[in-house]
Design an enzyme around this catalytic site. Structure first.
Site, PDB file in Angstrom:
ATOM      1  N   ASP A 207       0.817  -1.206   0.000  1.00  0.00           N
ATOM      2  CA  ASP A 207       0.000   0.000   0.000  1.00  0.00           C
ATOM      3  C   ASP A 207       0.856   1.264   0.000  1.00  0.00           C
ATOM      4  O   ASP A 207       2.054   1.233   0.296  1.00  0.00           O
ATOM      5  CB  ASP A 207      -0.938   0.013   1.206  1.00  0.00           C
ATOM      6  CG  ASP A 207      -0.193  -0.024   2.538  1.00  0.00           C
ATOM      7  OD1 ASP A 207       0.756  -0.826   2.667  1.00  0.00           O
ATOM      8  OD2 ASP A 207      -0.525   0.762   3.443  1.00  0.00           O
ATOM      9  N   GLU A 274       0.117  -0.978   5.820  1.00  0.00           N
ATOM     10  CA  GLU A 274       1.146  -0.431   6.708  1.00  0.00           C
ATOM     11  C   GLU A 274       0.971   1.062   6.917  1.00  0.00           C
ATOM     12  O   GLU A 274       1.254   1.586   7.993  1.00  0.00           O
ATOM     13  CB  GLU A 274       2.532  -0.732   6.129  1.00  0.00           C
ATOM     14  CG  GLU A 274       3.701  -0.432   7.061  1.00  0.00           C
ATOM     15  CD  GLU A 274       4.226   0.975   6.944  1.00  0.00           C
ATOM     16  OE1 GLU A 274       5.073   1.363   7.767  1.00  0.00           O
ATOM     17  OE2 GLU A 274       3.781   1.716   6.044  1.00  0.00           O
TER      18      GLU A 274
END
Length: 623
Positions: A207, A274
């Protein structure tokens, strides 16, 4: 008038001759009587000389001893540590900043050299650039308010990303054992021939931080263009963290192409949130890996983070700065409820005013600075003092004295903050009031207001110490305004004008991480040696040497500034050997991460692929 020497022998503790026998006339002839009726004779010249030498030696001893006490030294400087006038050469050893040996694959030297040749080929480079650009073009944004996987449709973009990875690296996904965890977490398992060895885990995340729509026009090239302009690859994720993810897959694919089969098992773990909480990605990955490999069942985890490598202190010495520890974390909510009413008849202090008084008090009482021997900040400072070509002489000398002197250690702490303001954030628990809420209408007194204070907990502190600190700061304010106080589930004080509650805002309190050991036989040495060997073997290497100087990860994703915690916080049960490091030069990041114009220099990124490849080969051979 009494003589300055006129004191009794019992009070003379200096080791001199008894002061009652001190001479009164230094220039009288030998043998003359001192005073009529006393019977005492004047000193001979030989006695005078001896007496003067005795005084001189005693005074020298007193001055020398007082000087040592004043400076706080317990032992003389060790000339082997480093010179007081300047730094050591990177090729010289230091006890305060021990350096690893540069590691190069020996059993697979021919393979490593051949891969270096491939990575230098222009055709290969363009193919790798295209792979990274394609990954950047898929906007795998994660948000703080995303619901669970399967409920929130915003996760669906990761399915597209998986299709891209599997299409781009078919050999990797067909050869390694692939496990999907919580739908979008990826675990790649490369089984080694020696099943007795603990696996090595390499982590990255899929991400990226969302692009602020208002800043989209400020980018040199569109944030999800993945454009390669002949020097830079542009777009969100080029620095954080698709560059590491794709570099890792490139290294696996290259090794598979050459028929490499590891003895040790290697695992790649790719989370997907994250930049938010990590709970959907790494949280589930950690549980899976602990079930699969066991508690303390991993030899080493390498994750993104740390600092860049480069000429961080001028001169021709390259510093590489992996992180061996992370600060802790706690968001504290301050919630205040008071009696409401009409704004035309307000009390002396509204709820907003009362909350503001608490915030002012919190900011007026920051946490104490601390520089702890053996801590990450202390060790990094010693490395800079020993090896940095350009470093303030005052700090260099204080660092030397701080090895043994507590007074010098305290002075060094303050001097670091004065010289490098960023040490304010490194050496203390930081606090930042980031969120505030209150009031619903201009003519209605607010009945409930709140603020959230973000904390990054220093390595020498703890969650409990932080809770005690903020409670003790808020308590006098609550008492002054007759407010009751409840702190972290316990009633602290009574009051009738309102009620204050301190709590963990989001249930995400996190202690400072364990510190990764650096002993001669610890896995860290293989990683550090690989860092040094990769840099020294680069085709454009021009330096007098490389220094590996571990530091503290204060922002949990970037070395100094970040928003969220690394996925490695979920992995503490797997191993005590966790290193956060991204193999990019400081000059190969155009504008850093989490900001506009994120871009990576393409040639510099190839060094990441070389690093991962050598790390796999070295870990297989030396770990």
């Amino acid at each position: 008038m009494s003589s300055p020497f006129a004191s009794n022998t019992e009070h003379n503790r200096s080791g001199l001759l008894p002061v009652s026998n001190a001479p009164r006339d230094w220039f009288a002839q030998d043998g003359q009587v001192d005073h009529p009726g006393t019977g005492r004779k004047r000193l001979t010249n030989f006695q005078r000389i001896c007496y003067l030498l005795s005084i001189a030696c005693s005074l020298y001893g007193i001055v020398h001893l007082s000087g040592r006490i004043h400076r706080g030294r317990q032992s003389p400087p060790d000339p082997q540590q480093y010179t007081r006038a300047g730094p050591l050469s990177p090729n010289e050893s230091s006890d305060v900043c021990p350096q690893p040996k540069a590691l190069f694959p020996s059993q697979h030297a021919e393979l490593a050299d051949g891969l270096d040749g491939i990575f230098a080929d222009e055709t290969y480079k363009l193919k790798a650039y295209k792979a990274l650009a394609g990954a950047v073009q898929i906007p795998t944004e994660s948000y703080d308010n995303m619901g669970p996987v399967g409920v929130d449709e915003r996760w669906d973009t990761f399915a597209t990303f998986h299709e891209y990875l599997e299409k781009t690296y078919p050999r990797v996904f067909e050869t390694l054992e692939v496990t999907k965890v919580n739908t979008y977490g990826i675990v790649l398992h490369w089984q080694g021939s020696d099943k007795s060895g603990l696996p090595v885990v390499l982590a990255a995340h899929q991400d990226v931080v969302p692009v602020e729509p208002a800043t989209a026009g400020d980018w040199v090239h569109p944030p999800y263009s993945g454009l390669y302009d002949g020097e830079w690859i542009w777009g969100r994720g080029t620095c954080d963290d698709k560059s590491d993810l794709i570099a890792g897959l490139e290294s696996i694919d290259a090794l598979l192409t050459k028929g490499f089969q590891p003895k040790r098992t290697f695992v790649w773990a790719y989370g997907f949130d994250e930049e938010a909480s990590g709970s959907q990605g790494a949280g589930h990955l950690a549980s899976y890996m602990e079930e699969t490999y066991g508690r303390n069942g991993v030899a080493l985890i390498l994750d993104e983070g740390g600092g860049a490598y480069g000429h961080l202190y001028g001169g021709d010495v390259i510093f590489a700065v992996p992180s061996l520890a992370e600060k802790g974390y706690l968001d504290v909510r301050i919630e205040l409820t008071t009696k409401g009413g009409h704004s035309s008849v307000p009390p002396k202090h509204t709820a907003v005013g009362l909350l503001s008084s608490m915030i002012v008090e919190i900011e007026a009482k920051p946490h104490d600075l601390a520089l702890v021997r053996g801590g990450a900040a202390y060790n990094a400072t010693q490395c800079a003092a020993v090896y940095a070509p350009e470093y303030p002489d005052r700090l260099r000398h204080l660092a030397h004295d701080a090895i043994h002197s507590d007074a010098a250690l305290a002075e060094l702490r303050d001097a670091l903050v004065e010289e490098f303001p960023r040490f304010e954030a490194i050496l203390r628990t930081t606090q930042a009031v980031d969120l505030i809420q209150g009031g619903v209408k201009v003519n209605a007194l607010p009945e409930k207001v709140s603020a959230v204070v973000n904390h990054r907990i220093a390595e020498h502190s703890s969650v409990s110490e932080l809770k005690a600190h903020i409670t003790n700061v808020v308590l006098p304010v609550a008492a002054r305004f007759n407010l009751s106080l409840e702190a972290f589930g316990g009633n602290v004080s009574a009051g009738t004008a309102g009620h204050v509650v301190l709590s963990d805002a989001f249930g995400t309190g996190l202690e400072p991480s364990p510190i990764t050991p650096m002993g001669e036989s610890d896995p860290y040495q293989v990683l550090a040696g690989t860092i040094m060997g990769t840099i020294e073997s680069a085709r454009d290497y021009e330096a007098s040497g490389v220094v590996v100087a571990p530091l503290l990860q204060i922002g949990n994703t970037d070395v100094f500034i970040s928003k969220d915690s690394l996925d490695t916080r979920y992995y503490w049960n797997l191993t005590k050997n966790i290193v956060r490091y991204k193999h990019l030069r400081d000059s190969d990041r155009y504008n850093g991460a989490h900001t506009v114009n994120e871009a990576v220099r393409a040639e510099g990124w190839i060094e990441s692929i070389r690093f991962f490849t050598k790390f796999i080969l070295n870990s297989d051979e030396y770990l």
